[in-house]
Design a protein around this motif. Structure first.
Motif, short mmCIF file in Angstrom:
data_model
loop_
_atom_site.label_atom_id
_atom_site.label_comp_id
_atom_site.label_asym_id
_atom_site.label_seq_id
_atom_site.Cartn_x
_atom_site.Cartn_y
_atom_site.Cartn_z
N VAL A 144 1.01 -0.62 -0.10
CA VAL A 144 0.02 -0.15 0.00
C VAL A 144 1.40 1.42 -0.19
O VAL A 144 0.56 2.34 -0.86
CB VAL A 144 -1.22 0.04 1.27
N ALA A 145 2.01 1.10 0.56
CA ALA A 145 2.60 2.35 1.31
C ALA A 145 4.02 2.78 -0.05
O ALA A 145 3.50 3.61 -0.45
CB ALA A 145 3.91 2.12 2.27
N GLU A 146 3.84 1.74 -1.14
CA GLU A 146 4.58 2.28 -2.23
C GLU A 146 3.94 2.84 -3.17
O GLU A 146 4.39 3.17 -4.04
CB GLU A 146 5.41 0.02 -2.81
N ALA A 147 2.31 2.25 -3.86
CA ALA A 147 1.72 2.43 -4.33
C ALA A 147 1.37 4.29 -4.37
O ALA A 147 1.65 4.45 -5.25
CB ALA A 147 0.27 1.62 -4.73
N VAL A 148 0.89 4.48 -2.48
CA VAL A 148 0.86 5.54 -2.78
C VAL A 148 2.07 6.56 -2.93
O VAL A 148 1.91 7.44 -3.51
CB VAL A 148 0.92 5.77 -1.45
N ALA A 149 3.57 6.25 -2.16
CA ALA A 149 4.38 6.67 -3.03
C ALA A 149 4.38 7.25 -4.35
O ALA A 149 5.43 8.29 -4.91
CB ALA A 149 5.60 5.70 -2.03
N ARG A 150 4.13 5.92 -4.76
CA ARG A 150 4.21 6.89 -6.67
C ARG A 150 3.10 7.53 -7.32
O ARG A 150 3.13 7.84 -8.10
CB ARG A 150 3.38 5.06 -7.64
N HIS A 151 1.94 8.12 -6.57
CA HIS A 151 1.90 9.05 -6.60
C HIS A 151 1.32 10.36 -5.83
O HIS A 151 1.48 10.83 -4.81
CB HIS A 151 -0.10 8.76 -6.26
N ALA A 152 2.02 11.79 -7.07
CA ALA A 152 1.92 13.52 -6.47
C ALA A 152 0.16 13.34 -5.34
O ALA A 152 -0.48 13.14 -6.23
CB ALA A 152 2.00 14.14 -7.72
N GLY A 153 0.54 13.89 -4.69
CA GLY A 153 -0.72 14.53 -3.81
C GLY A 153 -1.60 13.24 -3.26
O GLY A 153 -2.60 13.84 -2.81
N VAL A 154 -1.20 12.29 -2.74
CA VAL A 154 -1.47 10.97 -2.56
C VAL A 154 -0.95 10.59 -1.28
O VAL A 154 0.68 10.87 -0.43
CB VAL A 154 -1.38 9.17 -2.90
#
Length: 350
Positions: A202-212
């Motif tokens: 979950v943390a990796e996916a979030v880190a790939r998107h600005a503003g998330v």
């Protein structure tokens, strides 16, 4: 009363031949034995229901076709059982027999199991001890480790599978417009490692998107009413997406949202894992991540077993490649992990 085990001598007595003759016939070494005698032995064996000793057969052949699978998680899991069944079926198509143990090498000595069964290879879903690893080296039994710190390639380690599940959850919610996510876990120490792997995904996916952003973790006791207290106290303000550890935890979140007047999916989107049947009957019906048990990861494990044993894959697809499907959770950037057969079953909760 337990029935008495039929022995080779019983077959010899019924057929009117020596035990040596029975051994020759049942082990396909009967070239010098008359056909009528051979048939008499086979008929007697069938009539008595004789099953040759696995231990004796192993000694004669110098090996066997048993794959011993070790898992330490004692909590029943429908999804986990489906995956074990898929691995077992694929191995069987390749002429291998799968034997699953939930205790050997963990709560009971691995040596005790190996005193009864001598597998051709062992698959372990957790790191075996150094003593057990040395014992397997002495016995010349290959070991395929799929747990944390696995020596097998990372693309099909069990840890990476769980990581990809969490990644798929977050990616789906982000794709549906969520910008403030939280990970909700169950209070179950037996599966703490799986919690961590999925959270990292979950943390990796979030880190790939600005503003998330990711607001951390919230613990909930999904087995009692106390779970609502954990959500009341731990749920951060402004969260619009929940990645739940599994469908049971997700059901607790939906129940909490209903009692607190939180609109799902208007104000909060919720996604679970396992796609258990009850999810479609929740209000609203639960979106969940599922794994096609007969594709992806299971196929990779079987292919790795065959590679370690120097055997060719079965013609019906032991190497299997899964077909494209909507909601497929493949990593678009490509992290070398391949297709795990992971997909999202979309319903109204997310």
């Amino acid at each position: 009363m337990a029935s008495k085990r039929v022995k080779a001598q019983d077959v010899a007595n019924l057929a009117g031949v020596s035990r040596t003759t029975v051994s020759f016939v049942l082990n396909n070494r009967s070239d010098s034995i008359p056909e009528a005698t051979r048939q008499r032995v086979l008929d007697a064996a069938r009539k008595l229901g004789y099953v040759p000793s696995a231990a004796a057969r192993t000694l004669r052949a110098g090996g066997n076709n048993i794959v011993l699978v070790l898992t330490r998680y004692g909590v029943a899991s429908e999804a986990g059982d489906e995956m074990h069944n898929a691995i077992s079926s694929a191995l069987e198509r390749c002429g291998l027999t799968c034997l699953l143990s939930r205790s050997a090498g963990d709560t009971s000595p691995l040596s005790r199991m190996l005193s009864e069964v001598r597998p051709c290879i062992i698959i372990s879903f957790f790191p075996v001890s150094d003593d057990d690893r040395r014992m397997l080296e002495r016995l010349d039994i290959p070991l395929l480790e799929l747990g944390e710190g696995a020596s097998s390639p990372s693309e099909f380690s069990y840890a990476n599978l769980q990581h990809r599940i969490g990644f798929a959850q977050a990616e789906y919610l982000i794709g549906r417009g969520c910008r403030d996510l939280v990970y909700v876990v169950g209070d179950d120490s037996l599966i703490e490692g799986i919690h961590e792997y999925r959270y990292r995904g979950v943390a990796e996916a979030v880190a790939r998107h600005a503003g998330v952003g990711l607001a951390g973790r919230v613990n909930v006791d999904a087995d009692s009413g106390e779970g609502f207290l954990g959500l009341d106290e731990g749920m951060p303000d402004g969260v619009d997406g929940v990645c739940a550890f599994n469908d049971t935890v997700a059901a607790a979140v939906l129940a909490w949202a209903g009692r607190r007047g939180v609109d799902v999916p208007g104000d909060l989107r919720v996604i679970g894992v396992d796609n258990l049947r009850f999810g479609m009957f929740l209000d609203p019906p639960l979106t969940s991540v599922t794994i096609d048990a007969n594709e992806g990861w299971s196929d990779a494990v079987v292919a790795a077993v065959l590679d370690r044993l120097g055997r060719s894959p079965a013609g019906d697809g032991a190497e299997g490649a899964s077909a494209e499907a909507p909601g497929r959770a493949d990593d678009a950037d490509g992290d070398g992990s391949g297709d795990f057969g992971i997909r999202v079953v979309a319903r109204r909760s997310a």
